[in-house]
Design an enzyme around this catalytic site. Structure first.
Site, mmCIF file in Angstrom:
data_model
loop_
_atom_site.group_PDB
_atom_site.id
_atom_site.type_symbol
_atom_site.label_atom_id
_atom_site.label_comp_id
_atom_site.label_asym_id
_atom_site.label_seq_id
_atom_site.Cartn_x
_atom_site.Cartn_y
_atom_site.Cartn_z
ATOM 1 C CB ILE A 32 -4.037 -3.798 -4.746
ATOM 2 C CG1 ILE A 32 -4.078 -2.306 -5.105
ATOM 3 C CG2 ILE A 32 -2.857 -4.470 -5.438
ATOM 4 C CD1 ILE A 32 -2.912 -1.509 -4.572
ATOM 5 C CE1 TYR A 181 -1.322 1.049 5.032
ATOM 6 C CE2 TYR A 181 -0.421 2.957 3.887
ATOM 7 C CZ TYR A 181 -0.912 1.669 3.858
ATOM 8 O OH TYR A 181 -0.978 0.992 2.663
ATOM 9 C CE LYS A 185 1.977 -1.791 2.722
ATOM 10 N NZ LYS A 185 1.334 -3.115 2.526
#
Length: 318
Positions: A32, A181, A185
């Site tokens: 991204i 994870y 975030k």
């Protein structure tokens, strides 16, 4: 009232010009981040790719120059897993101001064992959250020198169903990669919300905005060799997923809008229009658990202790 009722029409394929502005994209050499950098480069802005791999950064910058004639793009070496190197990376920018930074770089591990950064922090939490926390500290003088700079934090849909364990932020007691994870975030997103709250309380011209890419898959991403190559088999196999998900080129749209759109305000969350998974970017309600000021304040204090960074924004605790 619709959250988008007062928002002017935004065309992801016809972005406003940004000549004279300077943007930093962490992890801009792949995924991204690459598409954020490519799209921002098309506005005439100077775009700097922060990357821990000089070779991959050079490949990405060369590709952007090929696809965007006249692109003003370059790279700096940035390793968010090594806190001692961040100051050097910021100095290497060699600029007097910065109009926006996109906190995009991240590590996602699928399998044990638990790994650590050079500073002894769990790798995903240390890179995705603590690295960006320390980077923001180092960049703040440059951001404050711009007329109205933005810190854009790229969150993840994986964080929506997670909750932080403030007693085990480093996942020492119970390490499960996918959960760790998602929590890393989530920590990033808490930081983005809390950062804007404190910036406002301090009367700063800098604002902090959250974005997330929805469901962005490699298999739905257009090829950008050598940065990304999509095989025919991957394209055909992903066709059913395209009904709900999208490629990483579209996953970049919310962050790009968060950087460029003058209507975007600090503290907002931007994501894909369709179910938060795909489509053009729109403002959405900030997820409920991100409004917990006590969690955000405790995370802030722990992050200061773990990184040694002091953003000078101790005011405005909720």
């Amino acid at each position: 009232m619709s959250l988008t009722s007062s928002t002017p029409r935004w065309d992801v394929h016809r972005l406003p010009g940004a000549i004279g502005r300077l943007f930093l994209v962490t992890g801009g050499n792949a995924g991204i981040g690459y598409f954020v950098a490519e799209q921002l480069s098309a506005t005439g802005a100077t775009v700097v790719l922060g990357s821990r791999s000089p070779a991959r950064a050079e490949a990405a910058t060369a590709l952007i120059r090929m696809r965007v004639p006249g692109a003003r793009v370059r790279a700096v070496r940035l390793d968010l897993a090594d806190l001692s190197s961040i100051g050097t990376a910021v100095e290497s920018l060699g600029v007097e101001h910065l109009d926006a930074v996109v906190h995009n770089a991240g590590v996602a591990l699928d399998d044990p064992p638990r790994e650590e950064t050079v500073d002894g922090h769990e790798l995903m939490f240390g890179t995705n959250h603590l690295g960006h926390f320390a980077l923001t500290h180092a960049l703040m003088p440059l951001l404050a020198a711009a007329p109205a700079a933005r810190v854009v934090t790229m969150g993840s849909f994986a964080a929506k169903s997670e909750r932080l364990d403030l007693d085990d932020l480093q996942s020492r007691k119970d390490y499960r990669p996918k959960r760790t994870y998602g929590r890393s975030k989530l920590a990033q997103m808490y930081f983005g919300v809390e950062l804007d709250r404190r910036l406002r309380a301090a009367g700063s011209t800098v604002s902090s905005v959250l974005a997330h890419p929805g469901g962005a898959l490699d298999s739905l991403t257009p090829s950008r060799p050598p940065v990304h190559v999509r095989t025919t088999g991957a394209r055909l196999g992903a066709a059913p997923a395209a009904l709900l998900l999208q490629g990483k080129d579209a996953g970049a749209w919310p962050a790009v809008r968060a950087v460029l759109d003058p209507a975007v305000c600090g503290g907002e969350l931007w994501g894909p229009r369709v179910l938060g998974l795909r489509g053009e970017p729109r403002r959405e309600a900030v997820w409920g658990h991100l409004a917990d000021r006590s969690v955000a304040a405790r995370l802030w204090d722990v992050s200061c202790d773990l990184t040694g960074a002091d953003l000078g924004l101790s005011c405005g605790r909720g």
